[in-house]
Each structure stands twice: as structure tokens, then as C-alpha cells.
Design a protein around this motif. Structure first.
Motif, PDB file in Angstrom:
ATOM      1  N   ASP A  41      30.517  43.994 -22.353  1.00  0.00           N
ATOM      2  CA  ASP A  41      31.278  43.256 -23.357  1.00  0.00           C
ATOM      3  C   ASP A  41      32.575  43.975 -23.710  1.00  0.00           C
ATOM      4  O   ASP A  41      33.609  43.331 -23.914  1.00  0.00           O
ATOM      5  CB  ASP A  41      30.425  43.058 -24.619  1.00  0.00           C
ATOM      6  CG  ASP A  41      29.985  41.611 -24.774  1.00  0.00           C
ATOM      7  OD1 ASP A  41      30.420  40.757 -23.976  1.00  0.00           O
ATOM      8  OD2 ASP A  41      29.207  41.317 -25.699  1.00  0.00           O
ATOM      9  N   ASN A  69      29.569  37.878 -24.282  1.00  0.00           N
ATOM     10  CA  ASN A  69      28.413  37.384 -25.014  1.00  0.00           C
ATOM     11  C   ASN A  69      28.790  36.251 -25.960  1.00  0.00           C
ATOM     12  O   ASN A  69      28.073  35.251 -26.089  1.00  0.00           O
ATOM     13  CB  ASN A  69      27.741  38.517 -25.792  1.00  0.00           C
ATOM     14  CG  ASN A  69      26.796  39.327 -24.922  1.00  0.00           C
ATOM     15  OD1 ASN A  69      26.769  39.171 -23.709  1.00  0.00           O
ATOM     16  ND2 ASN A  69      26.009  40.202 -25.534  1.00  0.00           N
ATOM     17  N   THR A  83      34.686  38.678 -26.186  1.00  0.00           N
ATOM     18  CA  THR A  83      33.499  39.220 -25.528  1.00  0.00           C
ATOM     19  C   THR A  83      32.818  38.144 -24.691  1.00  0.00           C
ATOM     20  O   THR A  83      32.863  36.952 -25.018  1.00  0.00           O
ATOM     21  CB  THR A  83      32.481  39.772 -26.542  1.00  0.00           C
ATOM     22  OG1 THR A  83      31.867  38.699 -27.264  1.00  0.00           O
ATOM     23  CG2 THR A  83      33.158  40.723 -27.527  1.00  0.00           C
ATOM     24  N   PHE A 139      25.369  34.576 -25.710  1.00  0.00           N
ATOM     25  CA  PHE A 139      24.270  35.520 -25.523  1.00  0.00           C
ATOM     26  C   PHE A 139      24.021  36.302 -26.806  1.00  0.00           C
ATOM     27  O   PHE A 139      24.941  36.587 -27.554  1.00  0.00           O
ATOM     28  CB  PHE A 139      24.586  36.512 -24.396  1.00  0.00           C
ATOM     29  CG  PHE A 139      24.655  35.892 -23.032  1.00  0.00           C
ATOM     30  CD1 PHE A 139      24.004  34.705 -22.744  1.00  0.00           C
ATOM     31  CD2 PHE A 139      25.384  36.513 -22.017  1.00  0.00           C
ATOM     32  CE1 PHE A 139      24.065  34.144 -21.478  1.00  0.00           C
ATOM     33  CE2 PHE A 139      25.451  35.960 -20.747  1.00  0.00           C
ATOM     34  CZ  PHE A 139      24.791  34.771 -20.481  1.00  0.00           C
ATOM     35  N   GLU A 140      22.767  36.678 -27.026  1.00  0.00           N
ATOM     36  CA  GLU A 140      22.405  37.479 -28.195  1.00  0.00           C
ATOM     37  C   GLU A 140      21.853  38.841 -27.811  1.00  0.00           C
ATOM     38  O   GLU A 140      21.366  39.576 -28.661  1.00  0.00           O
ATOM     39  CB  GLU A 140      21.378  36.721 -29.046  1.00  0.00           C
ATOM     40  CG  GLU A 140      21.918  35.413 -29.623  1.00  0.00           C
ATOM     41  CD  GLU A 140      20.898  34.685 -30.474  1.00  0.00           C
ATOM     42  OE1 GLU A 140      19.738  35.166 -30.554  1.00  0.00           O
ATOM     43  OE2 GLU A 140      21.245  33.646 -31.072  1.00  0.00           O
ATOM     44  N   ARG A 141      21.892  39.200 -26.541  1.00  0.00           N
ATOM     45  CA  ARG A 141      21.405  40.486 -26.068  1.00  0.00           C
ATOM     46  C   ARG A 141      22.282  40.952 -24.907  1.00  0.00           C
ATOM     47  O   ARG A 141      23.124  40.204 -24.430  1.00  0.00           O
ATOM     48  CB  ARG A 141      19.939  40.393 -25.609  1.00  0.00           C
ATOM     49  CG  ARG A 141      19.817  39.670 -24.278  1.00  0.00           C
ATOM     50  CD  ARG A 141      18.398  39.324 -23.876  1.00  0.00           C
ATOM     51  NE  ARG A 141      17.525  40.440 -23.648  1.00  0.00           N
ATOM     52  CZ  ARG A 141      17.443  41.147 -22.529  1.00  0.00           C
ATOM     53  NH1 ARG A 141      18.275  40.881 -21.515  1.00  0.00           N
ATOM     54  NH2 ARG A 141      16.578  42.120 -22.388  1.00  0.00           N
ATOM     55  N   ASN A 142      22.076  42.181 -24.493  1.00  0.00           N
ATOM     56  CA  ASN A 142      22.758  42.698 -23.318  1.00  0.00           C
ATOM     57  C   ASN A 142      22.034  42.172 -22.083  1.00  0.00           C
ATOM     58  O   ASN A 142      20.847  42.438 -21.881  1.00  0.00           O
ATOM     59  CB  ASN A 142      22.747  44.231 -23.342  1.00  0.00           C
ATOM     60  CG  ASN A 142      23.624  44.833 -22.255  1.00  0.00           C
ATOM     61  OD1 ASN A 142      23.456  44.540 -21.081  1.00  0.00           O
ATOM     62  ND2 ASN A 142      24.547  45.693 -22.658  1.00  0.00           N
ATOM     63  N   HIS A 143      22.741  41.423 -21.251  1.00  0.00           N
ATOM     64  CA  HIS A 143      22.107  40.762 -20.111  1.00  0.00           C
ATOM     65  C   HIS A 143      22.379  41.456 -18.774  1.00  0.00           C
ATOM     66  O   HIS A 143      22.102  40.873 -17.721  1.00  0.00           O
ATOM     67  CB  HIS A 143      22.580  39.308 -20.025  1.00  0.00           C
ATOM     68  CG  HIS A 143      21.824  38.382 -20.927  1.00  0.00           C
ATOM     69  ND1 HIS A 143      20.541  37.982 -20.675  1.00  0.00           N
ATOM     70  CD2 HIS A 143      22.189  37.798 -22.097  1.00  0.00           C
ATOM     71  CE1 HIS A 143      20.123  37.166 -21.639  1.00  0.00           C
ATOM     72  NE2 HIS A 143      21.098  37.060 -22.519  1.00  0.00           N
TER      73      HIS A 143
END
Length: 214
Positions: free
Chosen positions: A88, A100, A98, A105-109
Motif C-alpha cells: 500500500d 486497499n 492506497t 480491502f480490509e487486510r494485507n492481501h
């Protein structure tokens, strides 16, 4: 003969050298040294096997390229720990926003991406291994590599789970990398299988599922 041998191995040896340099750079001051060591068990096992068996089975240029890309991305995940790869921040530096936020997104993917690419990028090697050693009807040329990759996805998740139980604490959590998702393992396996399915299907359509008949 000598020139042909040099030409045959120039590309994979170049990739190996480039990966070695990349790996050394990312081995310097990783975020969590103990997790880096655990993550690199894959490299410590897989690369010697690839080197020692290269004369018996030389993969195609395409497959070596796929392996190089996967291991290079894995080295990034090992350096930062997968849950902390700052993609990000890199994306913000390029675009001002970013990734996300853009994708919701709500997490690191990053870990999900690499699990998907595990299936996508290692499936060609599985296809070529079965083509080299296996003898079976053409109808099985698709199924065997896919089952091979699916089983590896499941085994890897079991290894992660066992390591988390064994080491516990911050190291276990860093290696497991669930980020609070109780279905993380199942999603990772599904992504790896999806990647494998895409690659093997594409190779089948392109007529690149060679077999050795019984």
C-alpha cells in the motif's frame, strides 16, 4: 557440444544468479529474523532439489521464468513477513492513494496473492514433471498435475498450522499470517488451486500438456 551445453543452461543459470542476488539483498535486516528463517525453509529445500535434479530434468524456459518470479515474490514476503509487506505504501508513492482503499480491502492481501501465484506459477513445473516421469492416458494429463498442486496447497497449510502450534507466540502468528481470519487456510488453498486450474487449463487449450504413454 560445449557451446550447445552453455546455451542450454545460460538462461536458468542467469535466473539462479539473479535470484541469489535478490535473496541476499532481502536477507539483510528482515523485519522478523526468525520468521524469515521459517519462510526460507521452502527456498532451502526447493532450490537444492532443482539444482541437483537439473540434469535429469531440465524445465522449459517458460517454467524456469515462472519459478523465478514466484521465488522472488516469496523472498519479499519472507523479508517483511507476509502480513506486513508494504504494497500500500508503494502504491501510494506511485499514485497518491492506497490499493486497499481502491479495491475495498480490509487486510494485507500479499499472502493471498502469493498463494494464488503459487498455483499459477508452479503448475507448469508440475505438468513437466508428470510429462517426464509419468506414463498415462492423455485423459489423465490434466488431472495428475492439478491434484499434485492441490495436495501441496493442503500440505503447506498443515505445515503452517503445525509450526504455529510448535513455536506459538509472535513467531507462530507471523508465520501463520491469518490476520484474524479463521478461514484463512481454506481461502489460501482455494486460491492456489484456482491458480493451478487456470494455468493447466490454459496449457491444455494451447496443446502444451505433453505425456509419455504407458
Amino acid at each position: 557440444m560445449y557451446r550447445k551445453t552453455i546455451a542450454l543452461w545460460r538462461y536458468p543459470l542467469t535466473l539462479l544468479a539473479l535470484f541469489g542476488l535478490w535473496w541476499i539483498v532481502l536477507a539483510i535486516e528482515p523485519v522478523f529474523r526468525k520468521d524469515w528463517l521459517l519462510e526460507n525453509m521452502l527456498v532451502f529445500i526447493a532450490l537444492p532439489i532443482l539444482v541437483l535434479t537439473a540434469r535429469r530434468l531440465r524445465f522449459s524456459t517458460f517454467t524456469y521464468t515462472c519459478l523465478f518470479v514466484f521465488f522472488s515474490l516469496h523472498a519479499i514476503g519472507a523479508h517483511y513477513t507476509y502480513a506486513l509487506v508494504p504494497y500500500d505504501e508503494w502504491f501510494r508513492a506511485l499514485t497518491g492513494g492506497t490499493l486497499n482503499e481502491l479495491l475495498g480491502f480490509e487486510r494485507n492481501h500479499f499472502d493471498r496473492l502469493v498463494h494464488f501465484l503459487y498455483g499459477l506459477l508452479l503448475a507448469p513445473a508440475a505438468v513437466e514433471i508428470f510429462a517426464h516421469y509419468g506414463r498415462y492416458p492423455r485423459s489423465w494429463a490434466f488431472l495428475f498435475p492439478f491434484l499434485f498442486m492441490a495436495s501441496h496447497a493442503g500440505i503447506y497449510e498443515l505445515i503452517e498450522w503445525a509450526a504455529a502450534l510448535l513455536f506459538g507466540g509472535d513467531l507462530g502468528q507471523a508465520y501463520l499470517g491469518t490476520q484474524g481470519d479463521v478461514w484463512d487456510g481454506q481461502k489460501d488453498m482455494a486460491l492456489a488451486m484456482a491458480g493451478s486450474l487456470i494455468t493447466i487449463t490454459a496449457m491444455a487449450i494451447a496443446g502444451r500438456l505433453p505425456i509419455r504413454r504407458a
